[in-house]
Design a protein around this motif. Structure first.
Motif: not given
Length: 107
Positions: A54-79
Motif C-alpha cells: 500500500h505505497a502512497k502515490t501522489k501525482v501533480n501534473e502541473e509540476q510534472a511530479r510523482i512521489t511514491l512513499t512506502l509504508p513503514a513496513t511491507c509484507e514482502d520487503e525483499e521484493a
C-alpha cells in the motif's frame, strides 16, 4: 531536466520522487521521458498491484511530479526493495546514456 530522488533511510529505500521534463525532444517524441515514465509506472504497479503493498502515490501534473512513499513496513520487503533497486539501476543507466537530461540521486 528530469530529476529522480530515491529516499534512503538506514539502507532501506522508502520511496522516490520524480519531477520535471527531460527536454530531450518535443512532448510526444521524448524517448528519455518515455523511458522514465515506463520505469516509474512499472515500479508503482508492481509494488501496489502485483505485490499488494500500500505505497502512497501522489501525482501533480502541473509540476510534472510523482512521489511514491512506502509504508513503514511491507509484507514482502525483499521484493519491494528489489523492484526499487532495479528501478534505480535502470534510471542510472539511462542517466549514463543521457547525462544532460536526467539526474538520479539517493537522499
Amino acid at each position: 531536466m528530469t530529476r529522480v530522488e530515491f529516499f534512503n533511510q538506514d539502507g532501506r529505500i522508502n520511496g522516490f520522487c520524480c519531477s520535471g521534463h527531460s527536454g530531450y525532444a518535443e512532448e510526444g517524441s521524448d524517448i528519455v521521458c518515455a523511458a522514465v515514465s515506463t520505469a516509474v509506472r512499472f515500479a508503482e504497479t508492481t509494488i501496489n498491484d502485483v505485490l499488494g503493498e500500500h505505497a502512497k502515490t501522489k501525482v501533480n501534473e502541473e509540476q510534472a511530479r510523482i512521489t511514491l512513499t512506502l509504508p513503514a513496513t511491507c509484507e514482502d520487503e525483499e521484493a519491494v526493495q528489489a523492484v526499487l533497486t532495479g528501478m534505480m539501476l535502470t534510471l542510472c543507466a539511462l542517466r549514463d546514456d543521457y547525462p544532460d537530461f536526467i539526474e538520479v540521486m539517493e537522499v
